[in-house]
Design a protein around this motif. Structure first.
Motif, PDB file in Angstrom:
ATOM      1  N   PRO A 148     -39.201 -12.537 -38.034  1.00  0.00           N
ATOM      2  CA  PRO A 148     -37.917 -12.034 -38.536  1.00  0.00           C
ATOM      3  C   PRO A 148     -36.747 -12.764 -37.888  1.00  0.00           C
ATOM      4  CG  PRO A 148     -39.363 -10.219 -37.879  1.00  0.00           C
ATOM      5  CD  PRO A 148     -39.985 -11.477 -37.369  1.00  0.00           C
ATOM      6  N   ALA A 149     -35.811 -13.222 -38.714  1.00  0.00           N
ATOM      7  CA  ALA A 149     -34.607 -13.893 -38.211  1.00  0.00           C
ATOM      8  C   ALA A 149     -33.441 -12.915 -38.153  1.00  0.00           C
ATOM      9  CB  ALA A 149     -34.250 -15.084 -39.099  1.00  0.00           C
ATOM     10  N   TYR A 150     -33.146 -12.286 -39.297  1.00  0.00           N
ATOM     11  CA  TYR A 150     -32.092 -11.271 -39.301  1.00  0.00           C
ATOM     12  C   TYR A 150     -32.251 -10.312 -40.465  1.00  0.00           C
ATOM     13  CZ  TYR A 150     -29.560 -14.880 -42.149  1.00  0.00           C
ATOM     14  OH  TYR A 150     -29.185 -15.829 -43.074  1.00  0.00           O
ATOM     15  N   LEU A 151     -31.540  -9.182 -40.349  1.00  0.00           N
ATOM     16  CA  LEU A 151     -31.605  -8.111 -41.337  1.00  0.00           C
ATOM     17  C   LEU A 151     -30.228  -7.968 -41.972  1.00  0.00           C
ATOM     18  CD1 LEU A 151     -33.476  -5.774 -42.433  1.00  0.00           C
ATOM     19  CD2 LEU A 151     -32.349  -4.316 -40.733  1.00  0.00           C
ATOM     20  N   ILE A 152     -30.162  -8.134 -43.289  1.00  0.00           N
ATOM     21  CA  ILE A 152     -28.888  -8.120 -44.008  1.00  0.00           C
ATOM     22  C   ILE A 152     -28.637  -6.754 -44.626  1.00  0.00           C
ATOM     23  CG2 ILE A 152     -27.611  -9.072 -45.972  1.00  0.00           C
ATOM     24  CD1 ILE A 152     -29.224 -11.638 -45.642  1.00  0.00           C
ATOM     25  N   GLU A 153     -27.442  -6.245 -44.382  1.00  0.00           N
ATOM     26  CA  GLU A 153     -26.952  -5.076 -45.113  1.00  0.00           C
ATOM     27  C   GLU A 153     -26.164  -5.617 -46.298  1.00  0.00           C
ATOM     28  OE1 GLU A 153     -23.293  -3.029 -43.948  1.00  0.00           O
ATOM     29  OE2 GLU A 153     -24.544  -1.275 -43.560  1.00  0.00           O
ATOM     30  N   THR A 154     -26.564  -5.282 -47.517  1.00  0.00           N
ATOM     31  CA  THR A 154     -26.009  -5.962 -48.695  1.00  0.00           C
ATOM     32  C   THR A 154     -24.647  -5.435 -49.150  1.00  0.00           C
ATOM     33  OG1 THR A 154     -27.301  -4.479 -50.136  1.00  0.00           O
ATOM     34  CG2 THR A 154     -28.296  -6.604 -49.547  1.00  0.00           C
ATOM     35  N   ARG A 155     -24.110  -4.414 -48.478  1.00  0.00           N
ATOM     36  CA  ARG A 155     -22.779  -3.911 -48.832  1.00  0.00           C
ATOM     37  C   ARG A 155     -21.734  -5.002 -48.626  1.00  0.00           C
ATOM     38  NH1 ARG A 155     -19.646   0.791 -45.352  1.00  0.00           N
ATOM     39  NH2 ARG A 155     -17.571   0.478 -46.260  1.00  0.00           N
ATOM     40  N   PRO A 156     -20.841  -5.222 -49.604  1.00  0.00           N
ATOM     41  CA  PRO A 156     -19.794  -6.244 -49.445  1.00  0.00           C
ATOM     42  C   PRO A 156     -18.858  -5.924 -48.281  1.00  0.00           C
ATOM     43  CG  PRO A 156     -20.003  -5.589 -51.750  1.00  0.00           C
ATOM     44  CD  PRO A 156     -20.807  -4.611 -50.953  1.00  0.00           C
ATOM     45  N   ARG A 157     -18.488  -6.960 -47.553  1.00  0.00           N
ATOM     46  CA  ARG A 157     -17.584  -6.817 -46.421  1.00  0.00           C
ATOM     47  C   ARG A 157     -16.430  -7.806 -46.543  1.00  0.00           C
ATOM     48  NH1 ARG A 157     -18.666  -2.064 -43.637  1.00  0.00           N
ATOM     49  NH2 ARG A 157     -20.913  -1.832 -43.391  1.00  0.00           N
ATOM     50  N   GLU A 158     -15.422  -7.606 -45.705  1.00  0.00           N
ATOM     51  CA  GLU A 158     -14.317  -8.547 -45.569  1.00  0.00           C
ATOM     52  C   GLU A 158     -14.422  -9.220 -44.207  1.00  0.00           C
ATOM     53  OE1 GLU A 158     -12.243  -9.227 -47.970  1.00  0.00           O
ATOM     54  OE2 GLU A 158     -12.910  -7.611 -49.327  1.00  0.00           O
ATOM     55  N   LEU A 159     -13.841 -10.390 -44.076  1.00  0.00           N
ATOM     56  CA  LEU A 159     -13.936 -11.110 -42.817  1.00  0.00           C
ATOM     57  C   LEU A 159     -13.367 -10.286 -41.663  1.00  0.00           C
ATOM     58  CD1 LEU A 159     -14.782 -13.667 -41.357  1.00  0.00           C
ATOM     59  CD2 LEU A 159     -12.574 -14.687 -41.966  1.00  0.00           C
ATOM     60  N   GLU A 217     -37.479 -10.277 -47.795  1.00  0.00           N
ATOM     61  CA  GLU A 217     -38.133  -9.055 -48.243  1.00  0.00           C
ATOM     62  C   GLU A 217     -37.167  -7.883 -48.186  1.00  0.00           C
ATOM     63  OE1 GLU A 217     -41.490  -8.790 -45.615  1.00  0.00           O
ATOM     64  OE2 GLU A 217     -40.311  -7.879 -43.995  1.00  0.00           O
ATOM     65  N   GLU A 218     -37.320  -6.959 -49.118  1.00  0.00           N
ATOM     66  CA  GLU A 218     -36.460  -5.781 -49.167  1.00  0.00           C
ATOM     67  C   GLU A 218     -37.091  -4.657 -48.365  1.00  0.00           C
ATOM     68  OE1 GLU A 218     -33.969  -3.087 -52.437  1.00  0.00           O
ATOM     69  OE2 GLU A 218     -35.437  -4.585 -53.095  1.00  0.00           O
ATOM     70  N   THR A 219     -36.279  -3.996 -47.553  1.00  0.00           N
ATOM     71  CA  THR A 219     -36.771  -2.884 -46.750  1.00  0.00           C
ATOM     72  C   THR A 219     -36.667  -1.580 -47.535  1.00  0.00           C
ATOM     73  OG1 THR A 219     -34.653  -2.261 -45.756  1.00  0.00           O
ATOM     74  CG2 THR A 219     -35.867  -4.087 -44.727  1.00  0.00           C
ATOM     75  N   ALA A 220     -37.223  -0.530 -46.980  1.00  0.00           N
ATOM     76  CA  ALA A 220     -37.176   0.781 -47.635  1.00  0.00           C
ATOM     77  C   ALA A 220     -35.749   1.293 -47.754  1.00  0.00           C
ATOM     78  CB  ALA A 220     -38.023   1.777 -46.841  1.00  0.00           C
ATOM     79  N   ASP A 221     -34.865   0.815 -46.885  1.00  0.00           N
ATOM     80  CA  ASP A 221     -33.465   1.233 -46.919  1.00  0.00           C
ATOM     81  C   ASP A 221     -32.614   0.376 -47.853  1.00  0.00           C
ATOM     82  OD1 ASP A 221     -33.933   3.235 -45.024  1.00  0.00           O
ATOM     83  OD2 ASP A 221     -33.665   1.833 -43.362  1.00  0.00           O
ATOM     84  N   GLY A 222     -33.229  -0.601 -48.501  1.00  0.00           N
ATOM     85  CA  GLY A 222     -32.496  -1.471 -49.403  1.00  0.00           C
ATOM     86  C   GLY A 222     -31.849  -2.666 -48.734  1.00  0.00           C
ATOM     87  N   ASP A 223     -32.112  -2.858 -47.425  1.00  0.00           N
ATOM     88  CA  ASP A 223     -31.623  -4.039 -46.729  1.00  0.00           C
ATOM     89  C   ASP A 223     -32.549  -5.223 -47.031  1.00  0.00           C
ATOM     90  OD1 ASP A 223     -29.589  -2.521 -45.571  1.00  0.00           O
ATOM     91  OD2 ASP A 223     -30.791  -2.063 -43.782  1.00  0.00           O
ATOM     92  N   LEU A 224     -32.125  -6.409 -46.605  1.00  0.00           N
ATOM     93  CA  LEU A 224     -32.925  -7.614 -46.807  1.00  0.00           C
ATOM     94  C   LEU A 224     -33.294  -8.210 -45.459  1.00  0.00           C
ATOM     95  CD1 LEU A 224     -30.916  -9.318 -49.706  1.00  0.00           C
ATOM     96  CD2 LEU A 224     -33.015  -7.977 -49.901  1.00  0.00           C
ATOM     97  N   ARG A 225     -34.589  -8.349 -45.229  1.00  0.00           N
ATOM     98  CA  ARG A 225     -35.058  -8.969 -43.990  1.00  0.00           C
ATOM     99  C   ARG A 225     -35.417 -10.426 -44.288  1.00  0.00           C
ATOM    100  NH1 ARG A 225     -38.791  -5.720 -43.022  1.00  0.00           N
ATOM    101  NH2 ARG A 225     -37.713  -4.388 -41.510  1.00  0.00           N
ATOM    102  N   VAL A 226     -34.834 -11.335 -43.520  1.00  0.00           N
ATOM    103  CA  VAL A 226     -35.105 -12.760 -43.695  1.00  0.00           C
ATOM    104  C   VAL A 226     -36.052 -13.215 -42.589  1.00  0.00           C
ATOM    105  CG1 VAL A 226     -34.091 -15.073 -43.830  1.00  0.00           C
ATOM    106  CG2 VAL A 226     -32.822 -13.092 -44.706  1.00  0.00           C
ATOM    107  N   LEU A 227     -37.184 -13.774 -42.994  1.00  0.00           N
ATOM    108  CA  LEU A 227     -38.172 -14.257 -42.043  1.00  0.00           C
ATOM    109  C   LEU A 227     -38.290 -15.770 -42.140  1.00  0.00           C
ATOM    110  CD1 LEU A 227     -39.441 -11.425 -43.485  1.00  0.00           C
ATOM    111  CD2 LEU A 227     -41.007 -11.733 -41.557  1.00  0.00           C
ATOM    112  N   ARG A 228     -38.463 -16.389 -40.999  1.00  0.00           N
ATOM    113  CA  ARG A 228     -38.678 -17.836 -40.953  1.00  0.00           C
ATOM    114  C   ARG A 228     -40.009 -18.110 -40.255  1.00  0.00           C
ATOM    115  NH1 ARG A 228     -35.242 -22.216 -37.355  1.00  0.00           N
ATOM    116  NH2 ARG A 228     -36.113 -24.112 -38.281  1.00  0.00           N
ATOM    117  N   ASP A 229     -40.881 -18.782 -40.947  1.00  0.00           N
ATOM    118  CA  ASP A 229     -42.210 -19.085 -40.404  1.00  0.00           C
ATOM    119  C   ASP A 229     -42.897 -17.834 -39.867  1.00  0.00           C
ATOM    120  OD1 ASP A 229     -41.849 -21.772 -41.034  1.00  0.00           O
ATOM    121  OD2 ASP A 229     -40.954 -22.230 -39.084  1.00  0.00           O
ATOM    122  N   GLY A 230     -42.738 -16.739 -40.607  1.00  0.00           N
ATOM    123  CA  GLY A 230     -43.411 -15.501 -40.279  1.00  0.00           C
ATOM    124  C   GLY A 230     -42.709 -14.619 -39.268  1.00  0.00           C
TER     125      GLY A 230
END
Length: 240
Positions: free
Chosen positions: A156-167, A141-154
């Motif tokens: 929350p597992a983690y919150l992704i910031e979609t800005r590209p990064r380097e290792l 699901e997309e948050t109000a800030d434009g991040d992506l929240r990944v849920l597993r079986d209801g």
């Protein structure tokens, strides 16, 4: 990078789909933090990652596993965006920035072979409906800030910031995860691998088998039994 050697390591063909590469990786390369407890510092240099995971047939945690998997996918013609994520703890609180490295592949697929127990196959980051996977029911699901929240079986597992990064952007938090008493990676050893019918894990000195939803635990008596179990179930030889 020797793509052929990497594909041999995970038992995949050069023409394998992302779907099949993802599962192949999860069933052959364990998620493990053993080096942290052997006082061996983790390097994010690509040559060091390849040596550890492919040549020495070890596993690693997210920065290592997803870091090297990203390079393989790029060599095979995929476009890969490295993204930072913050992991939700059992108390519902978020971990530090750069807590986790995940991959968005070909613009739509969330690939993650470095989270331990997660989805067996890549997830869509644009689909807002529940996605059924052998690992559970996932929702992105997309948050109000434009991040992506990944849920597993209801949950929350983690919150992704979609800005590209380097290792290299993950180096500071990688060091923190190896050294801080507040990091769950420094509190105990874990080594876990997806199997054809479940999962095999060594947590501390306990061997945990999960088969078709049924869980059994066996306490490993002594260091020799522990080393034998690492070798038998994960192909990891830690020596004396």
């Amino acid at each position: 990078m020797d793509v052929t050697a990497y594909l041999d390591r995970i038992g995949a063909a050069p023409a394998a789909s992302l779907h099949d590469l993802h599962r192949a990786h999860l069933t052959t390369v364990p998620f493990e933090n053993l080096d942290i407890h052997r006082d061996e510092r983790i390097s994010l240099d690509p040559d060091d990652l390849f040596d550890k995971i492919v040549r020495r047939r070890r596993g690693g945690f997210c920065y290592e596993l997803n870091g090297l998997f990203a390079l393989l996918l790029e060599q095979l013609g995929h476009t890969v965006t490295r993204v930072a994520a913050r992991v939700y703890g059992d108390d519902g609180r978020l971990g530090p920035p750069f807590d986790h490295l995940a991959l968005i592949v070909d613009g739509d697929r969330l690939a993650d072979v470095g989270f331990g127990d997660h989805s067996t196959y890549p997830l869509s980051v644009t689909d807002r409906t529940v996605q059924d996977d052998p690992g559970g029911r996932f929702l992105v699901e997309e948050t109000a800030d434009g991040d992506l929240r990944v849920l597993r079986d209801g949950r929350p597992a983690y919150l992704i910031e979609t800005r590209p990064r380097e290792l290299r952007d993950f180096a500071a938090t990688c060091w923190y995860q190896q050294t801080s008493p507040a990091s769950h990676f420094t509190r105990g050893t874990v080594c876990t691998l997806l199997t054809g019918d479940g999962r095999i894990t060594i947590s501390g000195k306990t061997l945990i088998r999960t088969v078709a939803g049924s869980r059994t635990e066996t306490v490993l008596d002594g260091q020799e039994a522990l080393r034998d179990a690492y070798r038998e179930h994960f192909g990891i030889s830690l020596g004396g």
